[in-house]
Design a protein around this motif. Sequence first.
Motif, PDB file in Angstrom:
ATOM      1  N   ARG A 169       0.990  -1.136   0.092  1.00 60.60           N
ATOM      2  CA  ARG A 169      -0.021   0.100   0.152  1.00 60.60           C
ATOM      3  C   ARG A 169       0.934   1.382   0.032  1.00 60.60           C
ATOM      4  O   ARG A 169       1.720   1.458   0.819  1.00 60.60           O
ATOM      5  N   TYR A 170       0.609   2.133  -0.701  1.00 57.94           N
ATOM      6  CA  TYR A 170       1.497   3.392  -0.979  1.00 57.94           C
ATOM      7  C   TYR A 170       0.490   4.636  -0.676  1.00 57.94           C
ATOM      8  O   TYR A 170      -0.598   4.799  -1.069  1.00 57.94           O
ATOM      9  N   ARG A 171       1.316   5.537   0.437  1.00 60.93           N
ATOM     10  CA  ARG A 171       0.741   7.007   0.383  1.00 60.93           C
ATOM     11  C   ARG A 171       1.809   7.729   0.115  1.00 60.93           C
ATOM     12  O   ARG A 171       2.878   7.834   0.842  1.00 60.93           O
ATOM     13  N   PRO A 172       1.524   8.619  -0.823  1.00 61.67           N
ATOM     14  CA  PRO A 172       2.381   9.785  -1.395  1.00 61.67           C
ATOM     15  C   PRO A 172       2.553  10.393  -0.014  1.00 61.67           C
ATOM     16  O   PRO A 172       1.899  10.917   0.658  1.00 61.67           O
ATOM     17  N   GLU A 173       3.842  11.121   0.037  1.00 62.41           N
ATOM     18  CA  GLU A 173       4.350  12.088   0.786  1.00 62.41           C
ATOM     19  C   GLU A 173       5.582  12.834   0.132  1.00 62.41           C
ATOM     20  O   GLU A 173       6.327  12.292  -0.747  1.00 62.41           O
ATOM     21  N   THR A 218      -4.276   9.814  -1.609  1.00 66.64           N
ATOM     22  CA  THR A 218      -3.928   9.450  -0.231  1.00 66.64           C
ATOM     23  C   THR A 218      -3.469   7.970  -0.151  1.00 66.64           C
ATOM     24  O   THR A 218      -2.728   7.541   0.847  1.00 66.64           O
ATOM     25  N   ALA A 219      -3.950   7.145  -1.076  1.00 65.06           N
ATOM     26  CA  ALA A 219      -3.309   5.616  -1.105  1.00 65.06           C
ATOM     27  C   ALA A 219      -3.890   4.870  -2.122  1.00 65.06           C
ATOM     28  O   ALA A 219      -4.944   5.167  -2.903  1.00 65.06           O
ATOM     29  N   MET A 220      -2.974   4.072  -2.499  1.00 63.77           N
ATOM     30  CA  MET A 220      -3.502   2.868  -3.618  1.00 63.77           C
ATOM     31  C   MET A 220      -2.581   1.637  -3.270  1.00 63.77           C
ATOM     32  O   MET A 220      -1.842   1.753  -2.214  1.00 63.77           O
ATOM     33  N   TRP A 221      -2.809   0.573  -3.911  1.00 55.69           N
ATOM     34  CA  TRP A 221      -2.073  -0.662  -3.611  1.00 55.69           C
ATOM     35  C   TRP A 221      -2.000  -1.410  -4.798  1.00 55.69           C
ATOM     36  O   TRP A 221      -2.524  -1.284  -5.631  1.00 55.69           O
ATOM     37  N   GLU A 222      -0.693  -2.208  -4.702  1.00 58.24           N
ATOM     38  CA  GLU A 222      -0.363  -3.135  -5.666  1.00 58.24           C
ATOM     39  C   GLU A 222      -0.439  -4.479  -4.989  1.00 58.24           C
ATOM     40  O   GLU A 222      -0.280  -4.670  -4.047  1.00 58.24           O
ATOM     41  N   VAL A 239      -4.627  -1.087  -7.667  1.00 62.82           N
ATOM     42  CA  VAL A 239      -6.014  -0.579  -7.199  1.00 62.82           C
ATOM     43  C   VAL A 239      -5.932   0.767  -6.684  1.00 62.82           C
ATOM     44  O   VAL A 239      -4.989   0.863  -5.795  1.00 62.82           O
ATOM     45  N   TRP A 240      -6.667   1.585  -7.263  1.00 68.16           N
ATOM     46  CA  TRP A 240      -6.480   3.050  -6.755  1.00 68.16           C
ATOM     47  C   TRP A 240      -7.859   3.398  -6.426  1.00 68.16           C
ATOM     48  O   TRP A 240      -8.788   3.657  -7.214  1.00 68.16           O
ATOM     49  N   PRO A 241      -8.167   3.475  -5.174  1.00 63.01           N
ATOM     50  CA  PRO A 241      -9.540   3.998  -4.786  1.00 63.01           C
ATOM     51  C   PRO A 241     -10.035   5.120  -5.443  1.00 63.01           C
ATOM     52  O   PRO A 241      -9.015   6.199  -5.539  1.00 63.01           O
ATOM     53  N   GLY A 276     -18.560  13.961  -1.822  1.00 63.86           N
ATOM     54  CA  GLY A 276     -18.709  14.661  -0.670  1.00 63.86           C
ATOM     55  C   GLY A 276     -17.760  14.405   0.496  1.00 63.86           C
ATOM     56  O   GLY A 276     -17.676  15.129   1.510  1.00 63.86           O
ATOM     57  N   SER A 277     -16.493  13.564   0.275  1.00 63.75           N
ATOM     58  CA  SER A 277     -15.500  13.498   1.410  1.00 63.75           C
ATOM     59  C   SER A 277     -14.376  14.308   1.253  1.00 63.75           C
ATOM     60  O   SER A 277     -13.406  14.491   2.132  1.00 63.75           O
ATOM     61  N   HIS A 278     -14.308  14.931   0.043  1.00 62.34           N
ATOM     62  CA  HIS A 278     -13.092  15.986  -0.210  1.00 62.34           C
ATOM     63  C   HIS A 278     -13.662  17.270  -0.770  1.00 62.34           C
ATOM     64  O   HIS A 278     -14.272  17.421  -1.771  1.00 62.34           O
TER      65      HIS A 278
END
Length: 156
Positions: A56-60, A125-129, A147-149, A154-156
């Motif tokens: 799982r990746y979260r860009p920073e 904020t997150a995607m996974w391989e 997979v990229w959610p 309404g959440s952002h």
Amino acid sequence: MGHQIESVHEPERWFAAQTFHSDAEHVGQVIGPAFGAVAAYLGRRGVPCEGPAVSRYRPEPGGFEVAAGFAVDGPFPEGEGVRPERLPETDALATLHTGAYTGLPGAYADLEHEARVRGVALDPTAMWEEYLDGPDVPPEQTRTRIVWPLVEAGSH
């Protein structure tokens, strides 16, 4: 666009992971040892893997926070730098990349392009391989599901 993109609904899933920070250039050097450490910990604890290797990746700034490990049936006692991580139930765009990991940026670009075409927003904020093949498979035959959610309305 070289990747076929599909809309998917992903169920909530758990995976056992080690978390680290890396830039895109060096992630390949640290992800293998993380997978090894997680597999060894799960083996010692008698926790079976329930699916593929997952990252799982979260860009920073300067790269990513990466959680790398293996799908498991649910939460388990953490230790030795291995802890339970949850992949959320979510609607997402997904694709299957076949080939060397160096081709993954093209798959991500195709996902971003398809999101624009469909008028949907990808969650930044997150995607996974999910790595469907082990290290014994030649790089040109390696299959990686990305997979990229989507951002929920309404959440952002």
